[in-house]
Scaffold this active site. Sequence first.
Site, PDB file in Angstrom:
ATOM      1  N   SER A  10     -33.761  -8.938 -38.654  1.00 16.07           N
ATOM      2  CA  SER A  10     -32.721  -7.810 -39.023  1.00 16.07           C
ATOM      3  C   SER A  10     -33.897  -6.811 -39.450  1.00 16.07           C
ATOM      4  O   SER A  10     -35.117  -7.251 -40.010  1.00 16.07           O
ATOM      5  CB  SER A  10     -31.876  -8.013 -40.092  1.00 16.07           C
ATOM      6  OG  SER A  10     -31.202  -6.811 -40.330  1.00 16.07           O
ATOM      7  N   TYR A  17     -28.223 -12.667 -47.728  1.00 16.24           N
ATOM      8  CA  TYR A  17     -28.413 -12.356 -46.152  1.00 16.24           C
ATOM      9  C   TYR A  17     -29.843 -11.853 -46.042  1.00 16.24           C
ATOM     10  O   TYR A  17     -30.547 -12.320 -45.211  1.00 16.24           O
ATOM     11  CB  TYR A  17     -27.404 -11.396 -45.873  1.00 16.24           C
ATOM     12  CG  TYR A  17     -27.575 -11.046 -44.522  1.00 16.24           C
ATOM     13  CD1 TYR A  17     -27.163 -11.597 -43.254  1.00 16.24           C
ATOM     14  CD2 TYR A  17     -28.282  -9.879 -43.915  1.00 16.24           C
ATOM     15  CE1 TYR A  17     -26.996 -11.380 -42.014  1.00 16.24           C
ATOM     16  CE2 TYR A  17     -28.450  -9.206 -42.678  1.00 16.24           C
ATOM     17  CZ  TYR A  17     -27.897  -9.921 -41.708  1.00 16.24           C
ATOM     18  OH  TYR A  17     -27.902  -9.468 -40.447  1.00 16.24           O
TER      19      TYR A  17
HETATM   20  N1  LIG Z   1     -24.962  -6.154 -36.313  1.00 13.89           N
HETATM   21  C1  LIG Z   1     -25.742  -5.900 -36.995  1.00 13.89           C
HETATM   22  O1  LIG Z   1     -25.875  -4.647 -37.708  1.00 13.89           O
HETATM   23  C2  LIG Z   1     -26.962  -6.621 -37.153  1.00 13.89           C
HETATM   24  C3  LIG Z   1     -28.265  -6.101 -37.575  1.00 13.89           C
HETATM   25  C4  LIG Z   1     -29.214  -6.988 -37.804  1.00 13.89           C
HETATM   26  C5  LIG Z   1     -29.123  -8.412 -37.435  1.00 13.89           C
HETATM   27  N2  LIG Z   1     -27.919  -8.868 -36.598  1.00 13.89           N
HETATM   28  C6  LIG Z   1     -27.773 -10.320 -36.573  1.00 13.89           C
HETATM   29  O2  LIG Z   1     -27.627 -10.329 -35.191  1.00 13.89           O
HETATM   30  C7  LIG Z   1     -26.810 -11.715 -34.976  1.00 13.89           C
HETATM   31  C8  LIG Z   1     -25.455 -11.494 -34.245  1.00 13.89           C
HETATM   32  O3  LIG Z   1     -24.720 -10.913 -35.256  1.00 13.89           O
HETATM   33  P1  LIG Z   1     -23.471  -9.903 -34.779  1.00 13.89           P
HETATM   34  O4  LIG Z   1     -23.755  -8.481 -35.103  1.00 13.89           O
HETATM   35  O5  LIG Z   1     -23.326 -10.051 -33.197  1.00 13.89           O
HETATM   36  O6  LIG Z   1     -22.074 -10.225 -35.206  1.00 13.89           O
HETATM   37  P2  LIG Z   1     -20.934 -11.085 -34.781  1.00 13.89           P
HETATM   38  O7  LIG Z   1     -20.357 -10.759 -33.536  1.00 13.89           O
HETATM   39  O8  LIG Z   1     -20.136 -11.675 -35.939  1.00 13.89           O
HETATM   40  O9  LIG Z   1     -21.690 -12.402 -34.108  1.00 13.89           O
HETATM   41  C9  LIG Z   1     -21.980 -13.767 -35.033  1.00 13.89           C
HETATM   42  C10 LIG Z   1     -21.910 -14.968 -34.100  1.00 13.89           C
HETATM   43  O10 LIG Z   1     -22.312 -15.936 -35.048  1.00 13.89           O
HETATM   44  C11 LIG Z   1     -21.541 -17.010 -34.610  1.00 13.89           C
HETATM   45  N3  LIG Z   1     -21.461 -17.893 -35.810  1.00 13.89           N
HETATM   46  C12 LIG Z   1     -21.339 -17.691 -37.190  1.00 13.89           C
HETATM   47  N4  LIG Z   1     -21.388 -18.861 -37.957  1.00 13.89           N
HETATM   48  C13 LIG Z   1     -21.573 -19.721 -37.332  1.00 13.89           C
HETATM   49  C14 LIG Z   1     -21.633 -21.278 -37.254  1.00 13.89           C
HETATM   50  N5  LIG Z   1     -21.586 -21.962 -38.483  1.00 13.89           N
HETATM   51  N6  LIG Z   1     -21.954 -21.997 -36.092  1.00 13.89           N
HETATM   52  C15 LIG Z   1     -22.032 -21.573 -34.806  1.00 13.89           C
HETATM   53  N7  LIG Z   1     -22.011 -20.021 -34.791  1.00 13.89           N
HETATM   54  C16 LIG Z   1     -21.780 -19.321 -35.855  1.00 13.89           C
HETATM   55  C17 LIG Z   1     -20.259 -16.450 -34.592  1.00 13.89           C
HETATM   56  O11 LIG Z   1     -19.558 -17.326 -33.729  1.00 13.89           O
HETATM   57  P3  LIG Z   1     -18.405 -18.236 -34.025  1.00 13.89           P
HETATM   58  O12 LIG Z   1     -17.600 -17.310 -35.379  1.00 13.89           O
HETATM   59  O13 LIG Z   1     -17.374 -18.177 -32.937  1.00 13.89           O
HETATM   60  O14 LIG Z   1     -18.892 -19.424 -34.729  1.00 13.89           O
HETATM   61  C18 LIG Z   1     -20.648 -15.193 -33.926  1.00 13.89           C
HETATM   62  O15 LIG Z   1     -20.476 -15.375 -32.402  1.00 13.89           O
HETATM   63  C19 LIG Z   1     -26.628 -12.363 -36.476  1.00 13.89           C
HETATM   64  O16 LIG Z   1     -27.692 -13.249 -36.695  1.00 13.89           O
HETATM   65  C20 LIG Z   1     -26.916 -11.093 -37.536  1.00 13.89           C
HETATM   66  O17 LIG Z   1     -27.423 -11.609 -38.768  1.00 13.89           O
HETATM   67  C21 LIG Z   1     -26.831  -8.091 -36.908  1.00 13.89           C
END
Ligand SMILES: NC(=O)c1ccc[n+]([C@@H]2O[C@H](COP(=O)([O-])OP(=O)(O)OC[C@H]3O[C@@H](n4cnc5c(N)ncnc54)[C@H](OP(=O)(O)O)[C@@H]3O)[C@@H](O)[C@H]2O)c1
Length: 256
Positions: A138, A151
Amino acid sequence: MKPQGNTILITGGGSGIGAALAQRLHDAGNTVIVSGRRLDALQAAIAGRPNMHAIVLDIDNAVAIEAFAQEVLSAFPALNVVIHNAGIMRLEPLDTRRDLADAEATITTNLLGPIRLNNALIDHLVAQPDAVIVTVTSGLAFVPMTVASTYCATKAAIHSYTVSLREELKGRVEVIELAPPAVQTGLTPGQENRPGYQPLNEFADEVIALLLAQPTPAEVLVERVKFLRNAEAEHRFDQTVVQLNAFAAQARAAST
Ligand SMILES: NC(=O)c1ccc[n+]([C@@H]2O[C@H](COP(=O)([O-])OP(=O)(O)OC[C@H]3O[C@@H](n4cnc5c(N)ncnc54)[C@H](OP(=O)(O)O)[C@@H]3O)[C@@H](O)[C@H]2O)c1
């Protein structure tokens, strides 16, 4: 990373960034396996797409990770790319004693998850041609958003872990870090439409262009994240901490 003909595992591939990248990588001519806890979300992500597959995994469960890795490798022995995208983000008060359940869950999912899954796959990956490990950190790995301290700490830790992986695996496995900026996904409540955050499709298109470029950069950085990624190198770290946290507080207030 070669642009097509890969067999790719993406954790957290049922929603948000993971699903958007999974579908684009599939469109580019790759076999893609998505994993996560919610089978319905995984099935929606792969619907109508031959060569996309869904396998349930709770990455918080160390025993399940080992069984999952065996299942993936026996069904997809050509697996050569893993994208460690699953993650959670919780806001935590730091100025009052609290239950640490959120902090512990964040460390388990965001830090132990990729370390454990890499451990389960590494003997296979080092023997595989064109092997790639992608971590998802991130912009907050480089400048913390202080209301999500654990986080940010896990993402900084994964950045460091990625540097170690890259050095240790040099010449055998390509190691890429994807550091997203703030993107409109369901990562936290109210974030899907939050003003000032990058629209998901715009972000995913920018990422795919970088990821499939030859050679792929070691750090996949869309334009919007460079403000955070380069803050320290450009000698504006302290002021960027203040600016980022003021922006984030305003954005949260505007979308709640
Ligand atoms: N959106 C942003 O602003 C942003 C910025 C920087 C970095 N990121 C990173 O990008 C990545 C994806 O996030 P996103 O923004 O796309 O949010 P998201 O839609 O909430 O995606 C997170 C995914 O992780 C899975 N997950 C969470 N806990 C889990 C577990 N215990 N076991 C297996 N899968 C799990 C969830 O699936 P289930 O709930 O089905 O398990 C979900 O599909 C993350 O690592 C996040 O930190 C996001």
